[in-house]
Scaffold this motif. Structure first.
Motif, PDB file in Angstrom:
ATOM      1  N   CYS A   1      -3.334  10.997   7.992  1.00 15.77           N
ATOM      2  CA  CYS A   1      -2.385  11.356   6.937  1.00 15.77           C
ATOM      3  C   CYS A   1      -2.510  12.834   6.611  1.00 15.77           C
ATOM      4  O   CYS A   1      -3.429  13.527   7.086  1.00 15.77           O
ATOM      5  CB  CYS A   1      -2.612  10.512   5.676  1.00 15.77           C
ATOM      6  SG  CYS A   1      -4.221  10.772   4.896  1.00 15.77           S
TER       7      CYS A   1
ATOM      8  N   HIS B   1      -2.581  15.774   3.361  1.00 17.03           N
ATOM      9  CA  HIS B   1      -2.877  15.981   1.945  1.00 17.03           C
ATOM     10  C   HIS B   1      -2.318  17.342   1.546  1.00 17.03           C
ATOM     11  O   HIS B   1      -2.677  18.365   2.138  1.00 17.03           O
ATOM     12  CB  HIS B   1      -4.378  15.931   1.672  1.00 17.03           C
ATOM     13  CG  HIS B   1      -5.004  14.606   1.937  1.00 17.03           C
ATOM     14  ND1 HIS B   1      -4.476  13.424   1.475  1.00 17.03           N
ATOM     15  CD2 HIS B   1      -6.131  14.262   2.631  1.00 17.03           C
ATOM     16  CE1 HIS B   1      -5.239  12.415   1.857  1.00 17.03           C
ATOM     17  NE2 HIS B   1      -6.234  12.903   2.561  1.00 17.03           N
TER      18      HIS B   1
ATOM     19  N   TRP C   1      -8.144  13.440  -3.415  1.00 19.04           N
ATOM     20  CA  TRP C   1      -7.408  12.364  -2.749  1.00 19.04           C
ATOM     21  C   TRP C   1      -8.405  11.355  -2.182  1.00 19.04           C
ATOM     22  O   TRP C   1      -9.591  11.664  -2.022  1.00 19.04           O
ATOM     23  CB  TRP C   1      -6.577  12.885  -1.574  1.00 19.04           C
ATOM     24  CG  TRP C   1      -5.552  13.920  -1.865  1.00 19.04           C
ATOM     25  CD1 TRP C   1      -4.250  13.721  -2.217  1.00 19.04           C
ATOM     26  CD2 TRP C   1      -5.714  15.332  -1.796  1.00 19.04           C
ATOM     27  NE1 TRP C   1      -3.601  14.913  -2.381  1.00 19.04           N
ATOM     28  CE2 TRP C   1      -4.476  15.923  -2.124  1.00 19.04           C
ATOM     29  CE3 TRP C   1      -6.796  16.168  -1.487  1.00 19.04           C
ATOM     30  CZ2 TRP C   1      -4.287  17.297  -2.155  1.00 19.04           C
ATOM     31  CZ3 TRP C   1      -6.610  17.535  -1.525  1.00 19.04           C
ATOM     32  CH2 TRP C   1      -5.374  18.083  -1.860  1.00 19.04           C
TER      33      TRP C   1
ATOM     34  N   THR D   1      -8.035   8.353   3.272  1.00 19.11           N
ATOM     35  CA  THR D   1      -6.957   7.773   4.071  1.00 19.11           C
ATOM     36  C   THR D   1      -5.694   7.515   3.261  1.00 19.11           C
ATOM     37  O   THR D   1      -4.792   6.827   3.742  1.00 19.11           O
ATOM     38  CB  THR D   1      -7.435   6.459   4.706  1.00 19.11           C
ATOM     39  OG1 THR D   1      -7.859   5.561   3.662  1.00 19.11           O
ATOM     40  CG2 THR D   1      -8.599   6.711   5.646  1.00 19.11           C
ATOM     41  N   TYR D   2      -5.599   8.063   2.035  1.00 20.89           N
ATOM     42  CA  TYR D   2      -4.425   7.857   1.180  1.00 20.89           C
ATOM     43  C   TYR D   2      -3.866   9.213   0.773  1.00 20.89           C
ATOM     44  O   TYR D   2      -4.603  10.045   0.225  1.00 20.89           O
ATOM     45  CB  TYR D   2      -4.776   7.038  -0.054  1.00 20.89           C
ATOM     46  CG  TYR D   2      -5.338   5.675   0.276  1.00 20.89           C
ATOM     47  CD1 TYR D   2      -4.492   4.622   0.595  1.00 20.89           C
ATOM     48  CD2 TYR D   2      -6.705   5.452   0.276  1.00 20.89           C
ATOM     49  CE1 TYR D   2      -5.008   3.377   0.911  1.00 20.89           C
ATOM     50  CE2 TYR D   2      -7.224   4.199   0.586  1.00 20.89           C
ATOM     51  CZ  TYR D   2      -6.364   3.172   0.907  1.00 20.89           C
ATOM     52  OH  TYR D   2      -6.875   1.942   1.228  1.00 20.89           O
TER      53      TYR D   2
ATOM     54  N   GLN E   1      -1.771  10.025  -1.619  1.00 16.20           N
ATOM     55  CA  GLN E   1      -1.453  10.224  -3.029  1.00 16.20           C
ATOM     56  C   GLN E   1      -2.611  10.924  -3.750  1.00 16.20           C
ATOM     57  O   GLN E   1      -3.789  10.636  -3.488  1.00 16.20           O
ATOM     58  CB  GLN E   1      -1.154   8.890  -3.724  1.00 16.20           C
ATOM     59  CG  GLN E   1       0.141   8.236  -3.291  1.00 16.20           C
ATOM     60  CD  GLN E   1       0.031   7.523  -1.965  1.00 16.20           C
ATOM     61  OE1 GLN E   1      -1.085   7.311  -1.485  1.00 16.20           O
ATOM     62  NE2 GLN E   1       1.148   7.161  -1.382  1.00 16.20           N
TER      63      GLN E   1
END
Length: 595
Positions: free
Chosen positions: A295, A297, A333, A336-337, A339
């Motif tokens: 992902c 960031h 963060w 692995t996310y 948001q």
């Protein structure tokens, strides 16, 4: 098991499952202005490189300075610091003279030094061999410094890879196939040190074998922007890139921890064979055999650039520090996310460097002012969590004790029938130290604590006898005169000892400030008149002084109307150099008082 019982906040893997929230305290000591920080493997020591050429090693448990590493006559800016795995060696680099130094932490002596041609951005020691150092210069490819600090052998320094090896894979070639200049952004060892991950200005991550200095594979990052920083997680399973397009990208390392070089060579050969197929029918592009994209960031609102980024000790979180001047902003963060979980706002100072504690939810961030801010979790006391039958009372309650509540009953002490007696001959092992997986996966001994030699207190000197007439002056000297304060004193802090820890100042009553005379010592004589309607104290000299009734309603004396010298006056019309308005004769009992 013993570690979990000793501190229930630890998980089974030995990590605290939380993240920092507030500034707990800060570390600062003049004239040492920190610019870069690094924790040792266990987080017990914190090294801070300063602008005056010194390296302060802080004992992170006591928050005091345990050692200072410095060479006299070399006041050069420290650009980066790095620990060896055992904590016995420390490497540093300077900006002005491009010098790499290897230090013995216990003795504080410099073991070896090497001068480079270009400005050094970052240095790091090999995870297993403290005599090998990876250097990231401002220009050219990364350098590998070998035999560094080995007695009787000369240090060898050379480029980690050549431009020909890079252009052989397609990077560094223009649209027409012509060669172009290749620049590098960052480089870092993997967990075992048998591979080096190198970032280029064209948005590639190269996998280089440390022993042979051969490029085994490569990965193209989306966007093709300069890779400014590469970070490998503590467990070696994740890789993060900090690119110039203001994005932090997370990749999962598909190589095994043990034998990563051999696996990379095998997968790299397959990747090159796939890329060498010319004229083959088009087909779906194969996945990269070294990394898997997870992902991105970024800050979706402000789109700020990142000065630096790091993983947490348990690789559960990722934190980025904003590169904008005038704000101390840290964004958190999940690894692995994408948001944002939390935004930490500090003082209005930029961020230069940041480091996450290896085993605790603590982050040390360095401000542009040279202050190290310690961010920690804001804990709240919960007394009802100590025992299941514990009852928390809102107010005091009287307890009636039974008459036989604490009496000894031999029959109750006997074990019930059918219950086996505890074997008292069982040997309890109290000497074996359990291995903590959070610290390391090896049994290597290291230097994790430094003995702190306490400084003796200054010898006490007998205070000179103070005359009765000088009592007011002695009392006034016990209060510090207000003066210019630095940026830390403006926040209401005061220094406390060598460690640089701060505490709040005690406020001075406005009435006491009146007794402060800049450049002089106010003295009290036989008589004094009370200022008319003011809170200032009238001090005079001579046998006669105006009473308050004679001076009432007159012009008040201000702080600027102080008579300099032995005779000074506050309040009333103001006695200047002992000459003022005389009234009735002042008595010895008519002393000045605060209103």
């Amino acid at each position: 098991m013993n570690l979990t019982l000793h501190n229930p906040s630890y998980s089974n893997e030995g990590f605290v499952l939380d993240f920092p929230e507030v500034i707990e305290e800060y570390l600062y000591q003049e004239p040492y202005y920190a610019q870069c920080v690094a924790f040792n493997r266990r987080g017990t020591l914190l090294a801070a490189g300063c602008t005056n050429g010194s390296i302060l090693v802080w004992d992170f448990d006591t928050r005091g300075v345990a050692k200072e590493l410095r060479i006299d006559g070399e006041p050069f800016w420290i650009s980066s610091v790095g620990w060896s795995k055992d904590g016995r060696r420390l490497v540093s680099s300077t900006v002005q003279n491009n010098l790499i130094s290897l230090w013995d932490v216990a003795s504080g002596a410099r073991v070896a030094s090497y001068k480079c041609e270009y400005t050094i951005l970052r240095v790091s020691l090999h995870p297993k061999d403290s005599a090998m150092c990876l250097v990231c210069p401002q220009q050219g490819p990364p350098l590998l410094l070998d035999n560094f600090g080995v007695s009787g052998e000369e240090a060898r320094c050379g480029p980690l890879l050549s431009v020909d090896e890079i252009t052989a894979g397609g990077a560094g070639k223009g649209k027409g196939g012509e060669g172009v200049s290749v620049s590098f952004g960052a480089a870092v060892f993997n967990k075992r040190g048998d591979l080096v991950f190198v970032g280029t200005a064209r948005g590639e991550v190269l996998v280089v074998e440390t022993a042979s200095k051969k490029v085994l594979g490569r990965m193209q990052i989306q966007g093709g922007q300069l890779v400014r920083q590469i970070v490998v997680s503590r467990n070696g399973q994740y890789l993060m890139t900090n690119s110039s397009d203001r994005t932090l990208r997370i990749f999962k390392v598909e190589l095994p921890v043990e034998g990563a070089a051999a696996a990379a060579a095998e997968r790299g050969a397959a990747q090159q064979a796939e890329a060498s197929l010319a004229g083959a029918p088009p087909r779906k592009k194969l996945a990269n055999p070294f990394f898997t994209y997870i992902c991105d960031h970024k800050d979706p609102i402000n789109n700020v650039p990142w000065m630096t980024a790091c993983f947490s000790g348990d690789t559960e979180y990722v934190m980025g520090a904003s590169a904008q001047q005038g704000e101390h902003k840290l964004i958190l963060w999940g690894t692995t996310y994408p948001q944002i979980m939390r935004t930490l706002d500090g003082p209005k100072e930029g961020v230069r460097d940041m480091a996450w504690h290896p085993t605790r939810p603590i982050v040390a961030s360095v401000a542009t002012t040279g202050v190290i801010y310690v961010w920690a979790k804001e804990y709240q006391e919960n007394w009802s969590a100590f025992a299941p039958d514990f009852k928390e009372l809102q107010e005091n309650d009287e307890y009636d004790e039974r008459e036989d509540e604490f009496d000894s009953n031999p029959r109750e002490d006997e074990a019930p029938k059918g219950q086996k007696d505890v074997d008292s001959d069982i040997d309890l092992d109290i000497e074996t130290v359990e291995k903590v997986g959070a610290y390391s996966d090896s049994d290597e001994d290291g230097l994790y604590f430094l003995p702190v030699k306490p400084e003796p207190d200054p010898p006490e000197t007998e205070a000179p006898a103070v005359a009765e007439d000088d009592a007011a002056g002695a009392a006034a000297r016990t209060v510090e005169a207000p003066g210019p304060s630095n940026r830390l004193a403006d926040a209401g802090f005061d220094a406390d000892g060598l460690g640089g820890r701060r505490k709040r100042k005690a406020k001075v009553h406005p009435g006491e400030e009146a007794a402060l005379v800049s450049g002089g010592q106010p003295k009290s004589k036989k008589g004094a008149g009370k200022g008319g309607g003011g809170t200032k104290v009238g001090l005079g000299n001579g046998k006669k002084a105006g009473k308050g009734s004679k001076l009432k309603g007159k012009k008040k004396g201000g702080l600027n109307e102080v008579g300099m010298g032995g005779d000074a006056g506050f309040g009333g019309q103001g006695l200047e150099h002992g000459e003022g308005v005389y009234g009735d004769e002042g008595n010895a009992d008519d002393f000045a008082e605060y209103s």
